[in-house]
Structure formats: structure tokens, C-alpha cells
Scaffold this active site. Structure first.
Site, PDB file in Angstrom:
ATOM      1  N   ARG A  72      45.058  82.703 134.455  1.00  0.00           N
ATOM      2  CA  ARG A  72      43.820  83.478 134.317  1.00  0.00           C
ATOM      3  C   ARG A  72      42.850  83.226 135.463  1.00  0.00           C
ATOM      4  O   ARG A  72      41.658  83.040 135.264  1.00  0.00           O
ATOM      5  CB  ARG A  72      43.144  83.128 132.994  1.00  0.00           C
ATOM      6  CG  ARG A  72      43.991  83.499 131.796  1.00  0.00           C
ATOM      7  CD  ARG A  72      43.285  83.230 130.506  1.00  0.00           C
ATOM      8  NE  ARG A  72      44.146  83.520 129.377  1.00  0.00           N
ATOM      9  CZ  ARG A  72      43.858  83.230 128.128  1.00  0.00           C
ATOM     10  NH1 ARG A  72      42.715  82.639 127.841  1.00  0.00           N
ATOM     11  NH2 ARG A  72      44.691  83.511 127.156  1.00  0.00           N
ATOM     12  N   CYS A  73      43.372  83.262 136.655  1.00  0.00           N
ATOM     13  CA  CYS A  73      42.608  82.958 137.864  1.00  0.00           C
ATOM     14  C   CYS A  73      42.598  84.195 138.757  1.00  0.00           C
ATOM     15  O   CYS A  73      43.508  85.018 138.699  1.00  0.00           O
ATOM     16  CB  CYS A  73      43.293  81.783 138.578  1.00  0.00           C
ATOM     17  SG  CYS A  73      42.609  81.333 140.189  1.00  0.00           S
ATOM     18  N   GLY A  74      41.584  84.321 139.580  1.00  0.00           N
ATOM     19  CA  GLY A  74      41.547  85.419 140.538  1.00  0.00           C
ATOM     20  C   GLY A  74      42.716  85.372 141.512  1.00  0.00           C
ATOM     21  O   GLY A  74      43.081  86.387 142.100  1.00  0.00           O
ATOM     22  N   LEU A  75      43.316  84.198 141.672  1.00  0.00           N
ATOM     23  CA  LEU A  75      44.456  84.049 142.579  1.00  0.00           C
ATOM     24  C   LEU A  75      45.804  84.209 141.871  1.00  0.00           C
ATOM     25  O   LEU A  75      46.851  84.137 142.509  1.00  0.00           O
ATOM     26  CB  LEU A  75      44.394  82.670 143.268  1.00  0.00           C
ATOM     27  CG  LEU A  75      43.143  82.403 144.112  1.00  0.00           C
ATOM     28  CD1 LEU A  75      43.164  80.985 144.674  1.00  0.00           C
ATOM     29  CD2 LEU A  75      43.005  83.424 145.226  1.00  0.00           C
ATOM     30  N   THR A  76      45.787  84.452 140.564  1.00  0.00           N
ATOM     31  CA  THR A  76      47.018  84.582 139.787  1.00  0.00           C
ATOM     32  C   THR A  76      48.000  85.601 140.373  1.00  0.00           C
ATOM     33  O   THR A  76      49.215  85.375 140.311  1.00  0.00           O
ATOM     34  CB  THR A  76      46.703  84.896 138.308  1.00  0.00           C
ATOM     35  OG1 THR A  76      45.930  83.812 137.777  1.00  0.00           O
ATOM     36  CG2 THR A  76      47.954  85.060 137.479  1.00  0.00           C
TER      37      THR A  76
END
Length: 168
Positions: free
Chosen positions: A40-44
Site C-alpha cells: 500500500r505504498c506509492g512505490l508499490t
């Protein structure tokens, strides 16, 4: 922090995401890109590039190794089963994953104790800065390169480092 950067990561004991030993010894003689991952990360979306990199170089003795971590704003809150399902269903991940671990602080897993002393191209060493920090590990189990979380898995610098390592 103890400097264990010369110790092989392949000697570390760690569980696989869905139970049992991850047996890092299976990677002896190969190149591995170790990445602390989160769902659940912007970098996922980097999962997609990691999977393509894994597929592209697997036949040449390379593997991505994902290490789920929930230490950065709780961005990996799921159970092992939820993480595995998300990675498979959303990004088609086939590369191996370890159990969820801590990469910083008093609870830092021994695997990360072995790698955090290595500096990246900008000179950063020590604590992991965010999800998707990458460590390229050589066939002998020592770190040969470190990349920031924002560095895309298929960036020229990562691909060049993998190619150089695989060329011997």
C-alpha cells in the site's frame, strides 16, 4: 550498528512468506536483488518492474527476493496470505518472498543487519529510508550495490549492475 557487510546473507535464517524456511542458501552462486516491499505504498507499482527483471534474468542465475515490511506508515498491514494473494493477483509476482520483517530499529532482522552498512552511489548507508530500497547481492552473498527506493527496478543503473554481476 555492527558492520556485517562482508558476511554472506546466504547464511541467514529466515522464513518464507507462506511458512517454512526461505533457505537463502539456494541463492549461493547466484545474483539476488533484495527489496523491502509493501502493498500500500506509492512505490508499490515497482512490483511490476521487479517481476519483469526477475523473469528476464532468472535463466542466467538471478532472482529478486521480496521482504515485506510494515515499518513505513503501516503500508504492509496484511497477513502472509493477504500479501501473497495481492502480489500474485495484482502484479503476477513469481519471485520468492520472505516472511514480514523489520528492516530498521531494535527488531531489525539479521538479513538486514548484513546489508545496511553498504553505501549507495550517493553515500547513504545505515537505516532503510523507505519501502522498495534495493540491495544487489553477489554470488558470494555480499552486497555489491544499493539503490534508493525511488530507483526503478528496470532503470539503466540497476540493469547495468545486474548485467555486470551476471557477466562475472
Amino acid at each position: 550498528m555492527t558492520d556485517n557487510t562482508d558476511a554472506s546473507v546466504y547464511d541467514v535464517e529466515i522464513e518464507a512468506l507462506q511458512g517454512g524456511s526461505a533457505d537463502l542458501g539456494q541463492f549461493r552462486g547466484k545474483a539476488v536483488l533484495l527489496v523491502n516491499v509493501a502493498s500500500r505504498c506509492g512505490l508499490t507499482p515497482q512490483y511490476a518492474g521487479l517481476e519483469r527483471l526477475h523473469e528476464q534474468y532468472a535463466a542466467r542465475g538471478f532472482s529478486v527476493l521480496g521482504a515485506p515490511c510494515n515499518q513505513f506508515l503501516g503500508q504492509e498491514p496484511g497477513t502472509s496470505e493477504e500479501i501473497a494473494e495481492f502480489c500474485s493477483a495484482t502484479y503476477g509476482v513469481t519471485f520468492p518472498m520472505t516472511e514480514k520483517i523489520e528492516v530498521n530499529g531494535a527488531g531489525r532482522h539479521p538479513l538486514y543487519e548484513r546489508v545496511v552498512g553498504f553505501a549507495d552511489a550517493e553515500g547513504h548507508s545505515g537505516d532503510i529510508r523507505w519501502n522498495f530500497e534495493k540491495f544487489l547481492i553477489g554470488p558470494d552473498g555480499t552486497v555489491v550495490a544499493r539503490f534508493s527506493p525511488q530507483t526503478e527496478p528496470e532503470s539503466a543503473e540497476v540493469v547495468a549492475a545486474v548485467e555486470k554481476l551476471l557477466a562475472g
